[in-house]
Design a protein around this motif. Structure first.
Motif, PDB file in Angstrom:
ATOM      1  N   GLY A 176       0.827  -1.195   0.000  1.00  0.00           N
ATOM      2  CA  GLY A 176       0.000   0.000   0.000  1.00  0.00           C
ATOM      3  C   GLY A 176       0.862   1.246   0.000  1.00  0.00           C
ATOM      4  O   GLY A 176       1.609   1.502  -0.940  1.00  0.00           O
ATOM      5  N   THR A 177       0.797   2.009   1.108  1.00  0.00           N
ATOM      6  CA  THR A 177       1.541   3.262   1.215  1.00  0.00           C
ATOM      7  C   THR A 177       2.110   3.419   2.618  1.00  0.00           C
ATOM      8  O   THR A 177       1.406   3.177   3.605  1.00  0.00           O
ATOM      9  N   GLN A 178       3.363   3.819   2.686  1.00  0.00           N
ATOM     10  CA  GLN A 178       3.981   4.154   3.978  1.00  0.00           C
ATOM     11  C   GLN A 178       3.912   5.659   4.171  1.00  0.00           C
ATOM     12  O   GLN A 178       4.207   6.429   3.263  1.00  0.00           O
ATOM     13  N   ILE A 179       3.522   6.084   5.386  1.00  0.00           N
ATOM     14  CA  ILE A 179       3.365   7.505   5.685  1.00  0.00           C
ATOM     15  C   ILE A 179       4.241   7.859   6.885  1.00  0.00           C
ATOM     16  O   ILE A 179       4.043   7.339   7.988  1.00  0.00           O
ATOM     17  N   ASP A 180       5.221   8.721   6.671  1.00  0.00           N
ATOM     18  CA  ASP A 180       6.033   9.248   7.771  1.00  0.00           C
ATOM     19  C   ASP A 180       5.551  10.656   8.068  1.00  0.00           C
ATOM     20  O   ASP A 180       5.373  11.474   7.163  1.00  0.00           O
ATOM     21  N   VAL A 181       5.350  10.939   9.362  1.00  0.00           N
ATOM     22  CA  VAL A 181       4.754  12.208   9.775  1.00  0.00           C
ATOM     23  C   VAL A 181       5.686  12.943  10.732  1.00  0.00           C
ATOM     24  O   VAL A 181       6.272  12.345  11.640  1.00  0.00           O
ATOM     25  N   SER A 228       5.466   6.969  12.227  1.00  0.00           N
ATOM     26  CA  SER A 228       5.340   6.300  10.933  1.00  0.00           C
ATOM     27  C   SER A 228       4.126   5.387  10.969  1.00  0.00           C
ATOM     28  O   SER A 228       3.867   4.709  11.974  1.00  0.00           O
ATOM     29  N   ALA A 229       3.365   5.381   9.877  1.00  0.00           N
ATOM     30  CA  ALA A 229       2.169   4.559   9.785  1.00  0.00           C
ATOM     31  C   ALA A 229       2.076   3.971   8.383  1.00  0.00           C
ATOM     32  O   ALA A 229       2.773   4.400   7.461  1.00  0.00           O
ATOM     33  N   SER A 230       1.205   2.994   8.237  1.00  0.00           N
ATOM     34  CA  SER A 230       1.012   2.338   6.942  1.00  0.00           C
ATOM     35  C   SER A 230      -0.460   2.144   6.669  1.00  0.00           C
ATOM     36  O   SER A 230      -1.272   2.013   7.596  1.00  0.00           O
ATOM     37  N   THR A 231      -0.798   2.127   5.371  1.00  0.00           N
ATOM     38  CA  THR A 231      -2.172   1.874   4.968  1.00  0.00           C
ATOM     39  C   THR A 231      -2.177   0.936   3.763  1.00  0.00           C
ATOM     40  O   THR A 231      -1.223   0.919   2.971  1.00  0.00           O
ATOM     41  N   SER A 232      -3.244   0.167   3.647  1.00  0.00           N
ATOM     42  CA  SER A 232      -3.378  -0.727   2.502  1.00  0.00           C
ATOM     43  C   SER A 232      -3.768   0.023   1.236  1.00  0.00           C
ATOM     44  O   SER A 232      -3.700  -0.528   0.135  1.00  0.00           O
ATOM     45  N   ALA A 233      -4.174   1.288   1.410  1.00  0.00           N
ATOM     46  CA  ALA A 233      -4.561   2.097   0.254  1.00  0.00           C
ATOM     47  C   ALA A 233      -3.333   2.399  -0.600  1.00  0.00           C
ATOM     48  O   ALA A 233      -2.265   2.752  -0.086  1.00  0.00           O
ATOM     49  N   GLY A 234      -3.471   2.251  -1.905  1.00  0.00           N
ATOM     50  CA  GLY A 234      -2.375   2.603  -2.802  1.00  0.00           C
ATOM     51  C   GLY A 234      -2.166   4.097  -2.828  1.00  0.00           C
ATOM     52  O   GLY A 234      -3.056   4.883  -2.496  1.00  0.00           O
ATOM     53  N   ARG A 235      -0.994   4.499  -3.219  1.00  0.00           N
ATOM     54  CA  ARG A 235      -0.681   5.931  -3.225  1.00  0.00           C
ATOM     55  C   ARG A 235      -1.662   6.699  -4.106  1.00  0.00           C
ATOM     56  O   ARG A 235      -2.110   7.805  -3.738  1.00  0.00           O
ATOM     57  N   ASP A 236      -2.024   6.174  -5.237  1.00  0.00           N
ATOM     58  CA  ASP A 236      -2.929   6.872  -6.153  1.00  0.00           C
ATOM     59  C   ASP A 236      -4.374   6.852  -5.669  1.00  0.00           C
ATOM     60  O   ASP A 236      -5.221   7.551  -6.245  1.00  0.00           O
TER      61      ASP A 236
END
Length: 261
Positions: A176-181, A228-236
């Motif tokens: 999916g997408t990795q999100i660093d905040v 840092s978090a992750s989601t199954s949603a694709g970047r697009d």
């Protein structure tokens, strides 16, 4: 001029003529282009012969009747030439050391073995190199100034109402997408959560945390919050990401929103 004068080229080149014959041949050489040309072709040969002494010549004569002696003689000549090359390398290394001491550059030392010289790199102390000052003023809240490097595309946002500032990095992953905040100007105490909004109008809470009394990136606590978090949603598939504050009744209100993704 007699025919013998034309035959003295080799003797002159080898330096075996006496003083009188030498002077006589030089007078002849000044007017004879044929002898001058022949003498020029002999110069390289004379240079090679000058490195062979009488003992070597005598040993070479004996090799005509003793093949084993020929092998030993050739080995001795190769070893002697190798030592001459090694002496030249030592002289070169000495010059490099002097140059390196004057300029501060590194140098190489020469280590000799029976198989020939080897060049061994030496480490040297060098002065730190300082790049030109940046034309962009440094922002103490900018995570790019001395912070940890993050993967993915970077987005910056400051909420005009709450004043909360964030920098987020979004990286595409197989899952999916990795999100660093990175969050600053976040007052406390409060409970926060990170919410991902999808194109299909669904939302996903990918992280929750508690903010202490001093907050993060504030006058009381200058340290930022990094998570840092992750989601199954694709970047697009992500339309926006929002940091929300949740009160004791579970009611959420936005603190800072990263939109237009």
């Amino acid at each position: 001029m007699s025919r013998a004068d034309h035959l003295d080229v080799a003797a002159y080149a080898l330096g075996v003529l006496d003083q009188a014959d030498t002077e006589r041949f030089e007078e002849h050489l000044a007017t004879c282009w044929a002898c001058a040309a022949e003498l020029e072709t002999m110069v390289p040969v004379v240079g090679l012969l000058s490195g062979i002494d009488g003992e070597t010549m005598s040993a070479l004569e004996q090799t005509h009747t003793d093949p084993a002696l020929l092998d030993r003689t050739l080995m001795a000549v190769r070893l002697d030439r190798r030592r001459d090359r090694f002496r030249q390398l030592l002289a070169t290394a000495a010059a490099v050391v002097v140059f390196g001491g004057l300029t501060g550059v590194g140098f190489a030392s020469i280590a000799g073995t029976d198989d020939g010289p080897q060049v061994v790199a030496e480490s040297t102390l060098t002065a730190p190199v300082t790049g030109p000052p940046s034309s962009k003023p440094s922002d103490p809240d900018d995570p790019g100034d001395g912070g940890t490097e993050h993967e993915g595309e970077q987005h910056n946002q400051v909420d005009p109402t709450t004043g909360v500032k964030t920098t987020m990095w979004l990286a595409k992953k197989e899952y999916g997408t990795q999100i660093d905040v990175y969050l600053t100007r976040l007052p406390g105490p409060r409970t926060c959560r990170l919410v991902v909004f999808r194109k299909n109008h669904t939302t996903e809470v990918v992280s929750t945390w508690a903010v202490p009394n001093g907050g993060y990136g504030t006058n009381v606590n200058q340290l930022p919050l990094e998570l840092s978090a992750s989601t199954s949603a694709g970047r697009d598939d992500i339309t926006k990401i929002q940091v929300q504050s949740v009160d004791v009744k579970g009611v959420a209100s936005p603190l800072v929103t990263l939109a237009g993704l």
